[in-house]
Motif scaffolding. Structure first.
Motif, PDB file in Angstrom:
ATOM      1  N   THR A 254       8.870  82.080  -1.489  1.00  0.00           N
ATOM      2  CA  THR A 254       7.522  82.055  -1.758  1.00  0.00           C
ATOM      3  C   THR A 254       7.098  80.620  -2.643  1.00  0.00           C
ATOM      4  OG1 THR A 254       7.456  83.768  -3.458  1.00  0.00           O
ATOM      5  CG2 THR A 254       6.308  84.139  -1.321  1.00  0.00           C
ATOM      6  N   LEU A 255       8.089  79.938  -2.649  1.00  0.00           N
ATOM      7  CA  LEU A 255       7.828  78.568  -3.592  1.00  0.00           C
ATOM      8  C   LEU A 255       6.752  77.874  -2.809  1.00  0.00           C
ATOM      9  CD1 LEU A 255       9.302  76.779  -5.784  1.00  0.00           C
ATOM     10  CD2 LEU A 255      10.283  75.550  -3.925  1.00  0.00           C
ATOM     11  N   HIS A 256       5.845  77.494  -3.505  1.00  0.00           N
ATOM     12  CA  HIS A 256       4.642  76.986  -2.992  1.00  0.00           C
ATOM     13  C   HIS A 256       4.046  75.938  -4.004  1.00  0.00           C
ATOM     14  CE1 HIS A 256       2.949  80.297  -5.235  1.00  0.00           C
ATOM     15  NE2 HIS A 256       1.757  79.508  -5.165  1.00  0.00           N
ATOM     16  N   GLY A 257       3.168  75.119  -3.643  1.00  0.00           N
ATOM     17  CA  GLY A 257       2.555  74.090  -4.406  1.00  0.00           C
ATOM     18  C   GLY A 257       1.233  73.477  -3.643  1.00  0.00           C
ATOM     19  N   GLY A 258       0.530  72.657  -4.668  1.00  0.00           N
ATOM     20  CA  GLY A 258      -0.739  72.287  -4.118  1.00  0.00           C
ATOM     21  C   GLY A 258      -0.473  70.629  -4.088  1.00  0.00           C
ATOM     22  N   ALA A 259      -0.375  70.013  -2.651  1.00  0.00           N
ATOM     23  CA  ALA A 259       0.002  68.596  -2.686  1.00  0.00           C
ATOM     24  C   ALA A 259      -1.230  67.786  -3.274  1.00  0.00           C
ATOM     25  CB  ALA A 259      -0.001  68.550  -1.320  1.00  0.00           C
ATOM     26  N   SER A 260      -0.665  66.437  -3.503  1.00  0.00           N
ATOM     27  CA  SER A 260      -1.562  65.560  -4.167  1.00  0.00           C
ATOM     28  C   SER A 260      -2.830  65.506  -3.493  1.00  0.00           C
ATOM     29  CB  SER A 260      -0.982  64.358  -4.588  1.00  0.00           C
ATOM     30  OG  SER A 260      -1.934  63.578  -5.209  1.00  0.00           O
ATOM     31  N   VAL A 261      -4.084  65.514  -4.065  1.00  0.00           N
ATOM     32  CA  VAL A 261      -5.325  65.097  -3.279  1.00  0.00           C
ATOM     33  C   VAL A 261      -5.367  63.565  -3.251  1.00  0.00           C
ATOM     34  CG1 VAL A 261      -7.686  65.039  -3.402  1.00  0.00           C
ATOM     35  CG2 VAL A 261      -6.508  66.956  -4.361  1.00  0.00           C
ATOM     36  N   LEU A 262      -5.330  63.002  -2.096  1.00  0.00           N
ATOM     37  CA  LEU A 262      -5.168  61.423  -1.819  1.00  0.00           C
ATOM     38  C   LEU A 262      -6.635  60.733  -1.776  1.00  0.00           C
ATOM     39  CD1 LEU A 262      -2.541  61.633   1.004  1.00  0.00           C
ATOM     40  CD2 LEU A 262      -2.085  61.279  -1.703  1.00  0.00           C
ATOM     41  N   GLU A 263      -7.539  61.611  -1.293  1.00  0.00           N
ATOM     42  CA  GLU A 263      -9.023  61.206  -1.416  1.00  0.00           C
ATOM     43  C   GLU A 263      -9.983  62.275  -1.469  1.00  0.00           C
ATOM     44  OE1 GLU A 263     -11.602  58.048   1.596  1.00  0.00           O
ATOM     45  OE2 GLU A 263      -9.534  58.786   2.164  1.00  0.00           O
TER      46      GLU A 263
END
Length: 279
Positions: A254-263
């Motif tokens: 369950t490794l998870h993350g919030g990817a960078s917001v690009l716009e």
């Protein structure tokens, strides 16, 4: 430069340990290659502690939060709303849900949260409490359970959807990610090695499930990612992703993350579920 333990690194470490390389030699090798000693020790210790179960699924204990997915249901009755089942993964247990929140509910939650936002923190490792972490560059706040009619209605819907008591849930956390903000891959369970964990567990036990609800749709970026299984769930207003973890171990995948917001920006509401009554 921020460093974190990637699935590729864990797999390489696993192969080295299985081939007979000593843990101490692996730590030395990593530090010589530029890894922080603390992170190298953590990476090797995690593999030794949980024995690295890989992708083989261990028996799932009874009593985890779980939508009723019997007979391949595509719609789930959550009392006041029909929730769509958009995608499922068996291990780790991940369910992507549609129509969980209405647009009005999303906007009402954002409006109530906006004046109370502050820099997000994570559980402190070496002391009691929480601390700012460079891996998490969002701002956030917590609602109390049933703090307002919208939160109370959504919490009741979640309880019915996931078949888990309202009182076993933490208060809803709202997070805002501006362009460039992210949350690097991490686990939601409480790490037994952290100084705060013992006191945290007295308030309802371990976390056993996470529901991330999307309150808006970023123009680009901001997906919820699961590096172990190469899955990315796009942030779409009103939709959500649920995942559970039977044990506080990396073997749950369950490794998870919030990817960078690009716009644009991203607003999410997160509901964490505990083993017992959260107080």
């Amino acid at each position: 430069m921020t460093q974190y333990i990637t699935p590729e690194l864990r797999r390489w470490l696993q192969e080295q340990l299985q081939s007979g390389v000593k843990a101490t030699d692996l730590v030395i090798s990593m530090t010589q290659a530029g890894w922080q000693r603390k992170l190298a020790l953590q990476a090797v210790a995690e593999l030794k502690i949980d024995g690295w179960l890989g992708t083989a699924e261990a028996p799932r204990p009874a009593g985890l939060p779980e939508p009723d997915l019997a007979d391949g249901a595509s719609l789930i009755d959550a009392g006041d709303r029909q929730i769509q089942v958009l995608a499922t993964v068996q291990h780790p247990r991940v369910v992507v849900l549609g129509n969980l929140l209405s647009r009005d509910e999303c906007e009402a939650i954002v409006a109530a949260a906006r004046p109370r936002m502050h820099r997000s923190e994570t559980v402190a490792e070496q002391r009691e409490g929480s601390e700012v972490n460079t891996a998490r560059t969002s701002s956030g706040m917590f609602f109390e359970r049933a703090e307002n009619p919208v939160i109370e209605r959504v919490e009741a819907r979640i309880a019915r959807l996931l078949r888990w008591p309202v009182e076993n849930g933490e208060g809803v956390q709202v997070l805002n990610y501006q362009a460039g903000a992210e949350y690097q891959p991490h686990y939601d369970y409480f790490d037994a090695r952290h100084a705060s964990t013992a006191s945290i567990l007295k308030r309802g036990g371990q976390r056993v499930g996470t529901l991330v609800m999307y309150l808006n749709t970023p123009r680009r970026g901001g997906a919820t990612t699961f590096p172990d299984i190469k899955l990315a769930v796009q942030a779409v207003q009103g939709q959500a992703v649920f995942f559970s973890y039977a044990r506080p171990e990396p073997s749950t995948l369950t490794l998870h993350g919030g990817a960078s917001v690009l716009e644009g920006e991203k607003w999410v509401a997160t509901k964490w579920l505990r083993e017992g009554r959260f107080s």
